[in-house]
Design a protein around this motif. Structure first.
Motif, PDB file in Angstrom:
ATOM      1  N   GLU A 130      37.478  44.017  39.733  1.00  0.00           N
ATOM      2  CA  GLU A 130      37.206  42.782  40.466  1.00  0.00           C
ATOM      3  C   GLU A 130      37.342  41.543  39.580  1.00  0.00           C
ATOM      4  O   GLU A 130      37.420  40.420  40.077  1.00  0.00           O
ATOM      5  N   LEU A 131      37.371  41.727  38.259  1.00  0.00           N
ATOM      6  CA  LEU A 131      37.523  40.605  37.350  1.00  0.00           C
ATOM      7  C   LEU A 131      39.005  40.256  37.184  1.00  0.00           C
ATOM      8  O   LEU A 131      39.877  41.128  37.280  1.00  0.00           O
ATOM      9  N   GLU A 132      39.268  38.981  36.934  1.00  0.00           N
ATOM     10  CA  GLU A 132      40.641  38.551  36.689  1.00  0.00           C
ATOM     11  C   GLU A 132      41.191  39.249  35.447  1.00  0.00           C
ATOM     12  O   GLU A 132      40.508  39.326  34.421  1.00  0.00           O
ATOM     13  N   PRO A 133      42.410  39.761  35.509  1.00  0.00           N
ATOM     14  CA  PRO A 133      42.943  40.531  34.370  1.00  0.00           C
ATOM     15  C   PRO A 133      43.101  39.724  33.095  1.00  0.00           C
ATOM     16  O   PRO A 133      43.053  40.276  32.010  1.00  0.00           O
ATOM     17  N   TYR A 135      41.040  37.896  31.681  1.00  0.00           N
ATOM     18  CA  TYR A 135      39.780  37.793  30.948  1.00  0.00           C
ATOM     19  C   TYR A 135      39.350  39.120  30.318  1.00  0.00           C
ATOM     20  O   TYR A 135      38.277  39.197  29.741  1.00  0.00           O
TER      21      TYR A 135
END
Length: 264
Positions: A130-133, A135
């Motif tokens: 779910e986190l932006e890649p 980061y």
């Protein structure tokens, strides 16, 4: 002149880091080694680079990975092998994302089941889809339970004792890397026959509960008839040149930036 075997592979090895978990100099210490200007006494945390056929394989993402990669001009990484999950061997893991950005590809990481599970638990954000890649590193965990081939290289994992825990060494042809170990299980001894060169944990001269000391490491390798014994994971007890001059024939201290080459 001896001809090169037609189908031989060349393996190049760089000792990225040769120091113990604190690195050398050690913070707050003013001993003779920590204040030494001798380059071989400047030790980043333990890791290794294997290169063959244009592929780069990292062993452990040490705390000092960024510094090591800049020093050695490492432009890409194709895989990471993990020996175990102590902080000094994994805490540079976030720096792997710079290599993702450069290549646009995920990096496969290999380790035994406890190591892969530990990395996924401690660095859960890396595996949170779910986190932006941008980061987080893009890593593909792969559990290994025996020998395998990686980019044409035969990789033999070697289970080791590390105090009450364990770690993995890795053998590639005539070379093996055995960091962070205090004993070699009887079942692993056959995996280490007929080696030419071994880089092995040799923390200091005094005994330690979770690491080979230098006499123990040398004896263990002599028992296996290893021709070249290179001691790594060195503490600030070790002055590279002063103590190195007293080592027996066939034994030497590793140092950051040391290079080795092998034909497989």
């Amino acid at each position: 002149m001896r001809s090169r075997p037609e189908n031989s592979l060349r393996l190049d090895v760089i000792v990225l880091g040769s120091g113990t978990s604190t690195g050398v100099p050690t913070l707050g210490c003013s001993c003779a080694v920590c204040t030494s200007q001798t380059p071989e006494n400047q030790r980043t945390r333990c890791s290794l680079l294997l290169s063959s056929g244009g592929r780069n394989i990292l062993i452990d993402s040490a705390t000092d990975l960024r510094q090591q990669a800049l020093r050695e001009g490492i432009g890409h990484l194709d895989a990471v092998l993990y020996t175990h999950t102590h902080a000094d061997h994994v805490n540079g893991i976030d720096d792997l994302r710079a290599f993702n950005m450069h290549s646009g590809q995920a990096i496969p990481i290999y380790g035994d089941a406890p190591s892969i599970a530990g990395i996924q638990r401690v660095f859960a954000y890396i595996f949170d889809e779910e986190l932006e890649p941008g980061y987080r590193p893009r890593l593909e965990p792969r559990v290994i339970g025996g020998p395998f081939e990686l980019f044409g290289l035969p990789i033999q994992p070697v289970p080791l004792h590390h105090g009450s825990g364990g770690s993995l060494g890795f053998r590639i042809g005539p070379f093996a890397y055995l960091t962070d170990c205090s004993a070699i299980p009887e079942t692993s001894l056959p995996l280490l026959r007929d080696l030419h060169t071994v880089i092995i944990d040799g923390l200091r001269f005094r005994p330690h509960s979770t690491h080979f000391n230098i006499p123990q490491a040398i004896q263990a390798m002599r028992d296996l008839h290893v021709k070249r014994i290179i001691l790594t994971h060195l503490s600030h007890d070790i002055d590279h040149h002063r103590h190195g001059a007293a080592l027996p024939p066939g034994a030497e201290f590793a140092y950051d930036g040391q290079r080795l080459s092998f034909l497989l």
